[in-house]
Design an enzyme around this catalytic site. Structure first.
Site, PDB file in Angstrom:
ATOM      1  N   ARG A  70      38.205  48.680  59.973  1.00 33.33           N
ATOM      2  CA  ARG A  70      38.293  48.805  58.514  1.00 33.33           C
ATOM      3  C   ARG A  70      39.729  49.136  58.125  1.00 33.33           C
ATOM      4  O   ARG A  70      40.308  50.092  58.643  1.00 33.33           O
ATOM      5  CB  ARG A  70      37.347  49.900  58.011  1.00 33.33           C
ATOM      6  CG  ARG A  70      37.529  50.195  56.536  1.00 33.33           C
ATOM      7  CD  ARG A  70      36.543  51.240  56.030  1.00 33.33           C
ATOM      8  NE  ARG A  70      36.739  51.441  54.614  1.00 33.33           N
ATOM      9  CZ  ARG A  70      37.161  52.580  54.045  1.00 33.33           C
ATOM     10  NH1 ARG A  70      37.400  53.661  54.781  1.00 33.33           N
ATOM     11  NH2 ARG A  70      37.339  52.649  52.750  1.00 33.33           N
ATOM     12  N   HIS A 128      42.533  50.894  48.134  1.00 33.16           N
ATOM     13  CA  HIS A 128      42.514  52.240  48.712  1.00 33.16           C
ATOM     14  C   HIS A 128      43.666  53.042  48.092  1.00 33.16           C
ATOM     15  O   HIS A 128      44.615  53.423  48.773  1.00 33.16           O
ATOM     16  CB  HIS A 128      42.598  52.166  50.234  1.00 33.16           C
ATOM     17  CG  HIS A 128      42.098  53.405  50.958  1.00 33.16           C
ATOM     18  ND1 HIS A 128      41.114  53.364  51.916  1.00 33.16           N
ATOM     19  CD2 HIS A 128      42.465  54.702  50.859  1.00 33.16           C
ATOM     20  CE1 HIS A 128      40.898  54.596  52.384  1.00 33.16           C
ATOM     21  NE2 HIS A 128      41.709  55.422  51.762  1.00 33.16           N
ATOM     22  N   GLU A 184      36.339  55.230  47.486  1.00 33.35           N
ATOM     23  CA  GLU A 184      36.180  56.548  46.872  1.00 33.35           C
ATOM     24  C   GLU A 184      36.660  56.636  45.424  1.00 33.35           C
ATOM     25  O   GLU A 184      37.638  57.343  45.127  1.00 33.35           O
ATOM     26  CB  GLU A 184      36.923  57.605  47.712  1.00 33.35           C
ATOM     27  CG  GLU A 184      36.469  57.644  49.156  1.00 33.35           C
ATOM     28  CD  GLU A 184      37.136  58.760  49.965  1.00 33.35           C
ATOM     29  OE1 GLU A 184      38.161  59.292  49.523  1.00 33.35           O
ATOM     30  OE2 GLU A 184      36.610  59.099  51.028  1.00 33.35           O
ATOM     31  N   ASN A 229      31.604  57.531  52.962  1.00 31.40           N
ATOM     32  CA  ASN A 229      32.587  58.374  53.656  1.00 31.40           C
ATOM     33  C   ASN A 229      32.071  59.801  53.624  1.00 31.40           C
ATOM     34  O   ASN A 229      31.841  60.357  52.548  1.00 31.40           O
ATOM     35  CB  ASN A 229      33.952  58.333  52.955  1.00 31.40           C
ATOM     36  CG  ASN A 229      34.644  56.987  53.117  1.00 31.40           C
ATOM     37  OD1 ASN A 229      34.168  56.114  53.836  1.00 31.40           O
ATOM     38  ND2 ASN A 229      35.766  56.820  52.444  1.00 31.40           N
ATOM     39  N   TYR A 249      32.383  63.805  55.373  1.00 36.73           N
ATOM     40  CA  TYR A 249      33.110  64.745  56.225  1.00 36.73           C
ATOM     41  C   TYR A 249      32.477  66.131  56.267  1.00 36.73           C
ATOM     42  O   TYR A 249      32.528  66.798  57.286  1.00 36.73           O
ATOM     43  CB  TYR A 249      34.559  64.900  55.728  1.00 36.73           C
ATOM     44  CG  TYR A 249      35.427  63.673  55.933  1.00 36.73           C
ATOM     45  CD1 TYR A 249      35.465  62.648  54.982  1.00 36.73           C
ATOM     46  CD2 TYR A 249      36.204  63.534  57.077  1.00 36.73           C
ATOM     47  CE1 TYR A 249      36.249  61.523  55.165  1.00 36.73           C
ATOM     48  CE2 TYR A 249      37.003  62.406  57.267  1.00 36.73           C
ATOM     49  CZ  TYR A 249      37.019  61.406  56.316  1.00 36.73           C
ATOM     50  OH  TYR A 249      37.792  60.294  56.512  1.00 36.73           O
ATOM     51  N   GLU A 259      33.755  56.106  56.904  1.00 30.77           N
ATOM     52  CA  GLU A 259      34.704  57.127  57.385  1.00 30.77           C
ATOM     53  C   GLU A 259      33.949  58.369  57.820  1.00 30.77           C
ATOM     54  O   GLU A 259      33.019  58.812  57.127  1.00 30.77           O
ATOM     55  CB  GLU A 259      35.695  57.573  56.294  1.00 30.77           C
ATOM     56  CG  GLU A 259      36.759  56.584  55.945  1.00 30.77           C
ATOM     57  CD  GLU A 259      37.738  57.144  54.905  1.00 30.77           C
ATOM     58  OE1 GLU A 259      37.919  58.376  54.804  1.00 30.77           O
ATOM     59  OE2 GLU A 259      38.314  56.322  54.175  1.00 30.77           O
TER      60      GLU A 259
HETATM   61  C1  GBH Z   1      39.237  60.076  52.773  1.00 27.85           C
HETATM   62  O1  GBH Z   1      39.076  60.900  51.674  1.00 27.85           O
HETATM   63  C2  GBH Z   1      40.202  58.984  52.455  1.00 27.85           C
HETATM   64  O2  GBH Z   1      39.515  57.795  52.166  1.00 27.85           O
HETATM   65  C3  GBH Z   1      41.209  58.729  53.517  1.00 27.85           C
HETATM   66  O3  GBH Z   1      42.218  57.907  53.022  1.00 27.85           O
HETATM   67  C4  GBH Z   1      41.731  60.051  54.003  1.00 27.85           C
HETATM   68  O4  GBH Z   1      42.818  59.929  54.874  1.00 27.85           O
HETATM   69  C5  GBH Z   1      40.602  60.751  54.682  1.00 27.85           C
HETATM   70  O5  GBH Z   1      39.503  60.885  53.838  1.00 27.85           O
HETATM   71  C6  GBH Z   1      40.948  62.129  55.184  1.00 27.85           C
HETATM   72  O6  GBH Z   1      41.246  63.008  54.143  1.00 27.85           O
HETATM   73  O7  GBH Z   1      37.758  70.078  47.249  1.00 27.85           O
HETATM   74  O8  GBH Z   1      39.276  69.562  45.432  1.00 27.85           O
HETATM   75  O9  GBH Z   1      40.134  70.034  47.633  1.00 27.85           O
HETATM   76  C7  GBH Z   1      38.232  61.999  51.865  1.00 27.85           C
HETATM   77  C8  GBH Z   1      37.807  62.506  50.519  1.00 27.85           C
HETATM   78  C9  GBH Z   1      39.523  64.103  50.108  1.00 27.85           C
HETATM   79  C10 GBH Z   1      37.314  64.355  49.258  1.00 27.85           C
HETATM   80  C11 GBH Z   1      39.796  65.572  49.878  1.00 27.85           C
HETATM   81  C12 GBH Z   1      37.558  65.813  49.059  1.00 27.85           C
HETATM   82  C13 GBH Z   1      39.198  67.489  48.631  1.00 27.85           C
HETATM   83  C14 GBH Z   1      38.925  67.807  47.196  1.00 27.85           C
HETATM   84  N1  GBH Z   1      38.110  63.893  50.357  1.00 27.85           N
HETATM   85  N2  GBH Z   1      38.960  66.064  48.817  1.00 27.85           N
HETATM   86  S1  GBH Z   1      39.046  69.482  46.857  1.00 27.85           S
END
Ligand code: GBH
Length: 483
Positions: free
Chosen positions: A83, A128, A173, A314, A316, A385
C-alpha cells in the site's frame, strides 16, 4: 463478550492478503523535482515551527530515486500487497488547469509495474494528506470546485494505472485530514477552527469520495474489475465501566462521532449518524435550531450511500469512554470534541509506545473489527494500517514484535472465532519514514533507515524477519501437543 488476551493458534486462508504500507510524502523526497508542485506539507515543513526539530520530507527515504530498493525489501518480506499513495502534486501539479505532468505519471507507472512484476498487488491511495498548495489557497476543501478537481485527478489515476491496480483507496483518514489539519491544527496546513471547518471540509471530502467511486463504477469497473474504497482511522471505543449503561452509550457515541462520521454515510444510509446530528445540533446552540453539521440533500444521500467495495481500516489504539463532565468539557476546544460529550481516557496500566497517543491494547483490534461487523453489515475489511513506534529505531525491536504479534492474533480471533469478514492486514510501515509532526523522531519501520546516510540504506529489524515468518505461515499454526 469477553475479550481475552490468551494467545490463540490459528491460520488464515490463502486468499487472505498480508502487506505493508507507506505514503508518498513520508518516503519519496524529491519534493520539487520533475514538475511536482508544492503541497501543504511542503509549505508546513518549510515554514518552520510546526514539526519536531523542523524536520522535512524534502528527501525522506528518497524513494523517488530508490524505489527499486523498496521493491527488494518487499520481495524479501514476501508480502502479497504493498500500500502506497500517489502524490496529486506530481500527477496534476496545478489542478485548476488540470494539465497532467507526464513525469509524475511515468514515476508511478514504473513503480506499479515493478510491484506487479514482483508478484505483489499494489493497493493505491489517491490522497494521503498532500493537498496541492494552490488548492489550499483557493479555499481548500470548503471550495466546492475541489470536487470536480479531485474527480479529474482520480480519472487521471484510474485511466493510467487502472489496468494494473486491483485495490484503490480514495482518501487516507479523512478524520485526521479535517480534525488535525483544520480543527486542532497540529498537522498541515495548521488551521485551528475546531467548531466549524472539520464538519464543512469533511462534507466535501465525502462528496469527493463518492464522485471517485461512481466514476470508477461507471467508467472503469467493467474493464478493470478493481475495488474502490476509503480508509478510516479509529480507536476502539470501550466503555470505561462496562456495567454502567451511560458508559456503554458514551462509547457508542464516540465511535459514531469518529468512524461513523464517514462510515455511516458511505456504508449505511448516505447520511451522518443520528446521534451525531442530534449532539452537534444541540451544541450549536442556535435560536433557529440550525447546526454546525452540514446537511446532505436527498439526491446527495442517494449518491453517497453504497460507495464502497470494501472497508479500509487503520487501527492503532483504544480509548475508554464515559459521559463528559463540566470540567472535561471546559478542557477541550469547543466544537467537534465538545459536541461529542464523551470523556476519553486511557487506562494508566496500558503499555505506551513512543507516540503519545499510542497505547498498546491488543484486544481493541478484536473489538473494532467486531464493531465494523455489527454496524456495517460485515463488509469485507482490509486493515490498511497497524503498527507501533519507538524512538531509537533499534534493530532488536522485541517491543514491535510483541505488539504486532498480539494485534495480529486478535485479528485472527476476530476472523476465526467471531466470523469477522477480514480479508487483509497491513503493517505501518515497511520502513522508518517521515512521521508527520514528529519528523524522524518516531520510528514505525520493519526496516531501519539511517537518515544521516545519503544512500538511505534499508536494514531489516528483527520485526521484519518475524513478519516474514507470519506471512509464510499464514498466521500462527498450532505447534501441536508436545511430549
Ligand atoms: C496514520 O495515522 C497515518 O495514516 C500514517 O501516515 C502515519 O504515519 C501513521 O498513522 C502513524 O502515525 O489524540 O489528538 O493526539 C494515524 C492516525 C494520528 C490518529 C495521530 C490519532 C493523534 C490525535 N492517528 N492522532 S491526538
Amino acid at each position: 463478550r469477553d475479550f481475552t488476551d490468551a494467545f490463540y493458534y490459528g491460520v488464515l486462508p490463502d486468499s487472505f492478503t498480508w502487506g505493508v504500507s507507506t505514503a508518498a510524502y513520508q518516503i519519496e523526497g524529491a519534493w520539487n523535482e520533475d514538475g511536482k508542485s508544492e503541497h501543504i506539507w511542503d509549505r508546513f515543513c518549510h515554514e518552520g515551527g510546526h514539526v519536531d526539530r523542523n524536520h522535512t520530507g524534502d528527501v525522506a527515504c528518497d524513494s523517488y530515486h530508490k524505489w527499486r530498493d523498496d521493491i527488494t525489501i518487499l520481495k524479501e518480506l514476501g508480502v502479497k500487497h504493498y500500500r502506497f499513495s500517489l502524490s496529486w502534486s506530481r500527477i496534476v501539479p496545478d489542478p485548476t488547469t488540470g494539465v497532467v505532468n507526464q513525469a509524475g505519471v511515468d514515476f508511478y507507472l514504473n513503480l506499479i509495474t515493478a510491484v506487479k512484476q514482483a508478484g505483489i498487488e499494489p493497493l493505491v491511495t489517491l490522497f494521503h494528506w498532500d493537498l496541492p498548495q494552490i488548492l489550499e489557497d483557493n479555499g481548500s476543501w470548503g471550495n466546492e470546485t475541489i470536487i470536480q478537481q479531485y474527480k479529474h485527478y482520480a480519472d487521471v489515476a484510474f485511466s493510467h494505472f487502472g489496468h494494473l491496480v486491483k485495490y484503490w483507496l480514495t482518501f487516507n483518514e479523512p478524520w485526521v485530514v479535517t480534525w488535525q489539519g483544520y480543527g486542532i491544527g497540529d498537522y498541515a496546513p495548521g488551521i485551528k477552527q475546531p467548531a466549524t471547518l472539520p464538519y464543512l471540509y469533511a462534507h466535501n471530502i465525502i462528496k469527493c469520495h463518492a464522485q471517485a467511486w461512481h466514476l470508477y463504477d461507471t467508467t472503469y469497473r467493467a474493464r478493470f474489475n478493481g475495488m474502490v474504497s476509503i480508509t478510516l482511522n479509529t480507536d476502539f471505543f470501550a466503555p470505561k465501566n462496562s456495567s454502567k449503561p451511560e458508559d456503554v452509550e458514551a462509547a457508542e457515541r464516540a465511535a459514531q462521532f469518529s468512524v461513523g462520521w464517514f462510515a455511516h454515510p458511505i456504508y449505511v444510509d448516505g447520511d451522518y449518524p443520528q446521534v451525531m446530528k442530534d449532539y452537534v445540533q444541540r451544541n450549536s446552540n442556535t435560536i433557529d435550531g440550525s447546526s454546525r453539521l452540514p446537511k446532505f440533500t436527498v439526491s446527495e444521500k442517494l449518491f453517497i450511500k453504497g460507495t464502497f467495495d470494501y472497508f479500509g481500516l487503520n487501527h492503532y489504539s483504544t480509548s475508554l469512554c464515559e459521559p463528559a463532565d463540566a470540567a472535561y468539557q471546559a478542557s477541550v476546544p469547543k466544537g467537534y470534541l465538545g459536541d461529542m460529550e464523551v470523556k476519553l481516557t486511557r487506562d494508566p496500566k496500558w503499555r505506551k509506545a513512543a507516540s503519545s497517543y499510542l497505547y498498546y491494547v491488543p484486544w481493541g483490534m478484536r473489538g473494532i473489527l467486531n464493531f465494523i461487523r455489527t454496524h456495517y453489515n460485515n463488509t469485507p475489511v482490509i486493515v490498511t494500517e497497524n503498527g507501533v513506534t519507538d524512538h531509537n529505531g533499534t534493530l532488536h525491536d522485541s517491543f514491535r514484535i510483541d505488539y504486532l504479534r498480539s494485534y495480529m492474533n486478535e485479528l485472527i480471533k476476530a476472523v476465526l472465532i467471531d466470523k469477522c469478514n477480514v480479508i487483509g492486514y497491513t503493517v505501518w510501515s515497511i520502513m522508518d519514514n517521515f512521521e508527520w509532526a514528529r519528523g524522524y523522531t518516531e520510528k514505525f519501520g520493519l526496516y531501519y533507515v539511517d537518515f544521516d546516510n545519503p544512500q538511505r540504506p534499508r536494514v531489516a529489524k528483527q520485526s521484519a524477519m518475524f513478519y516474514k515468518g507470519v506471512i509464510a505461515d499464514r498466521g500462527f499454526p498450532d505447534p501441536g501437543i508436545i511430549g
